[in-house]
Design a protein around this motif. Structure first.
Motif, PDB file in Angstrom:
ATOM      1  N   LEU A 294      51.277  45.427  48.024  1.00  0.00           N
ATOM      2  CA  LEU A 294      51.281  46.098  46.722  1.00  0.00           C
ATOM      3  C   LEU A 294      51.488  45.088  45.595  1.00  0.00           C
ATOM      4  O   LEU A 294      50.798  45.144  44.569  1.00  0.00           O
ATOM      5  N   ASN A 295      52.427  44.166  45.788  1.00  0.00           N
ATOM      6  CA  ASN A 295      52.687  43.115  44.794  1.00  0.00           C
ATOM      7  C   ASN A 295      51.432  42.286  44.559  1.00  0.00           C
ATOM      8  O   ASN A 295      51.079  41.975  43.415  1.00  0.00           O
ATOM      9  N   ASN A 296      50.765  41.919  45.647  1.00  0.00           N
ATOM     10  CA  ASN A 296      49.585  41.068  45.557  1.00  0.00           C
ATOM     11  C   ASN A 296      48.443  41.791  44.856  1.00  0.00           C
ATOM     12  O   ASN A 296      47.774  41.230  43.975  1.00  0.00           O
ATOM     13  N   TYR A 297      48.226  43.056  45.223  1.00  0.00           N
ATOM     14  CA  TYR A 297      47.133  43.825  44.612  1.00  0.00           C
ATOM     15  C   TYR A 297      47.381  44.046  43.124  1.00  0.00           C
ATOM     16  O   TYR A 297      46.458  43.942  42.300  1.00  0.00           O
ATOM     17  N   TYR A 298      48.622  44.371  42.767  1.00  0.00           N
ATOM     18  CA  TYR A 298      48.929  44.586  41.353  1.00  0.00           C
ATOM     19  C   TYR A 298      48.816  43.276  40.568  1.00  0.00           C
ATOM     20  O   TYR A 298      48.353  43.269  39.431  1.00  0.00           O
ATOM     21  N   GLY A 299      49.232  42.149  41.197  1.00  0.00           N
ATOM     22  CA  GLY A 299      49.085  40.847  40.544  1.00  0.00           C
ATOM     23  C   GLY A 299      47.628  40.518  40.264  1.00  0.00           C
ATOM     24  O   GLY A 299      47.282  40.030  39.180  1.00  0.00           O
ATOM     25  N   LEU A 300      46.753  40.804  41.238  1.00  0.00           N
ATOM     26  CA  LEU A 300      45.320  40.570  41.037  1.00  0.00           C
ATOM     27  C   LEU A 300      44.757  41.504  39.975  1.00  0.00           C
ATOM     28  O   LEU A 300      43.892  41.118  39.176  1.00  0.00           O
ATOM     29  N   PHE A 301      45.253  42.757  39.953  1.00  0.00           N
ATOM     30  CA  PHE A 301      44.818  43.706  38.923  1.00  0.00           C
ATOM     31  C   PHE A 301      45.218  43.217  37.533  1.00  0.00           C
ATOM     32  O   PHE A 301      44.422  43.307  36.581  1.00  0.00           O
ATOM     33  N   ILE A 302      46.436  42.692  37.416  1.00  0.00           N
ATOM     34  CA  ILE A 302      46.910  42.175  36.128  1.00  0.00           C
ATOM     35  C   ILE A 302      46.013  41.040  35.644  1.00  0.00           C
ATOM     36  O   ILE A 302      45.618  40.985  34.464  1.00  0.00           O
TER      37      ILE A 302
ATOM     38  N   ALA B 288      42.874  40.436  36.515  1.00  0.00           N
ATOM     39  CA  ALA B 288      41.554  40.988  36.179  1.00  0.00           C
ATOM     40  C   ALA B 288      41.596  41.758  34.861  1.00  0.00           C
ATOM     41  O   ALA B 288      40.670  41.659  34.043  1.00  0.00           O
ATOM     42  N   PHE B 289      42.675  42.510  34.633  1.00  0.00           N
ATOM     43  CA  PHE B 289      42.780  43.328  33.416  1.00  0.00           C
ATOM     44  C   PHE B 289      42.867  42.456  32.175  1.00  0.00           C
ATOM     45  O   PHE B 289      42.070  42.615  31.238  1.00  0.00           O
TER      46      PHE B 289
ATOM     47  N   SER C  44      45.031  28.741  33.223  1.00  0.00           N
ATOM     48  CA  SER C  44      46.019  29.735  33.656  1.00  0.00           C
ATOM     49  C   SER C  44      45.523  30.547  34.839  1.00  0.00           C
ATOM     50  O   SER C  44      46.267  30.777  35.807  1.00  0.00           O
ATOM     51  N   VAL C  45      44.257  30.987  34.796  1.00  0.00           N
ATOM     52  CA  VAL C  45      43.726  31.803  35.886  1.00  0.00           C
ATOM     53  C   VAL C  45      43.646  30.997  37.173  1.00  0.00           C
ATOM     54  O   VAL C  45      44.048  31.469  38.248  1.00  0.00           O
ATOM     55  N   PHE C  46      43.150  29.763  37.098  1.00  0.00           N
ATOM     56  CA  PHE C  46      43.050  28.941  38.307  1.00  0.00           C
ATOM     57  C   PHE C  46      44.422  28.686  38.911  1.00  0.00           C
ATOM     58  O   PHE C  46      44.595  28.734  40.125  1.00  0.00           O
TER      59      PHE C  46
END
Length: 310
Positions: free
Chosen positions: A193-201, A203-204, A254-256
């Motif tokens: 859940l942490n990982n998915y939300y981090g990736l969503f953040i 991407a958002f 930052s993204v990399f």
């Protein structure tokens, strides 16, 4: 076998800076001077905008948020960094690490949102000049600023809250400063859940800011080309070019840096270098590019300085 550590009694260990003894003092002086320069540059822009009634316009009020954000990011990194350089200790308490990570992520997301709002302001000013006073009225401007900081604190606060634990399974931070991916690696158990939300953040914020900035400046370039006004064209291209270069560089570094935490084959040295550069360089360059290099701010700063001198 996992060992549980209490966050109240255990200290975390940041990655080594790998500084030879002969470079400790020069690195400490350089870090301290860099931090002081960041504070001076950004406070200069803040005070110039705040104390000059002529600069109380939408463009400069949005710009006012950028140095505030830059000082927050620099203050999250530099005091702890220069202190650890001088003491040669890479230990940090969990609470201090959590606060550092929170401030650094607030800084990153806040930078993207503020640059996006500034791009939108320029789009309205150049492409819809007759509607500018309506679209960028004080009420709408206040709404934009509130949306920026509400999105920033709400989404980043939840991101860090998901990783907060009273017990952790490791005390090693796999970076030279604390951030969400390194805190996530301390968590015991499932972190999907942490990982998915981090990736969503990621991407958002990246997707939203990229969409707004690219759309705004594409429309600006089309408008100045169609109008065929050489002065307006050169001025707009200069503004767009500078903004886009800073924006893209910040996006890339930052993204990399954060994606690299999720890629095992990524170079740790490159990840650390890009992650640190995303926090160090923008707070130094932004006040020069968006503040002192802007004619109205520069003129009002000189006027303010002369007025105080008298």
């Amino acid at each position: 076998m996992d060992f549980n550590f209490s966050i109240y009694t255990s200290s975390l260990t940041l990655e080594s800076l790998e500084l030879p003894p002969s470079n400790v003092f020069p690195a400490f002086i350089f870090g301290t001077l860099t931090y002081c320069a960041i504070l001076v540059f950004n406070m200069t822009v803040l005070l110039t905008i705040a104390l000059n009634q002529k600069l109380h316009k939408p463009m400069y009020i949005l710009l006012f948020n950028l140095p505030l954000n830059d000082m927050m990011g620099a203050s999250a990194l530099f005091p702890q960094l220069v202190s650890s350089i001088l003491s040669q200790s890479r230990s940090i308490t969990y609470s201090a690490c959590f606060v550092q990570a929170l401030l650094i992520h607030l800084y990153g997301a806040g930078t993207l949102l503020t640059l996006s709002a500034m791009a939108y302001d320029r789009y309205v000013a150049i492409c819809c000049p007759l509607k500018y006073n309506t679209l960028m009225s004080p009420n709408n401007l206040l709404k934009i600023v509130i949306i920026i900081w509400t999105l920033d604190f709400t989404m980043i606060g939840l991101l860090l809250a998901l990783n907060y634990r009273t017990e952790i399974c490791s005390t090693k931070i796999v970076d030279i400063f604390c951030n969400n991916p390194s805190l996530m690696k301390l968590v015991c158990g499932d972190t999907k859940l942490n990982n998915y939300y981090g990736l969503f953040i990621i991407a958002f914020f990246v997707g939203l800011s990229l969409l707004i900035v690219v759309f705004s400046y594409m429309q600006i370039l089309i408008t100045v080309v169609v109008k065929r006004q050489s002065y307006a064209k050169s001025k707009a291209i200069q503004t767009c070019g500078t903004h886009l270069i800073v924006f893209i560089c910040f996006q890339f570094t930052s993204v990399f840096a954060f994606i690299a935490h999720r890629i095992e084959t990524a170079s740790p040295s490159l990840r650390r270098a890009l992650g640190a550069s995303a926090i160090i360089f923008p707070p130094v360059l932004n006040p020069l590019i968006y503040g002192l290099n802007t004619k109205e701010i520069r003129q009002n700063f000189i006027f303010l300085f002369r007025k105080k001198k008298k």
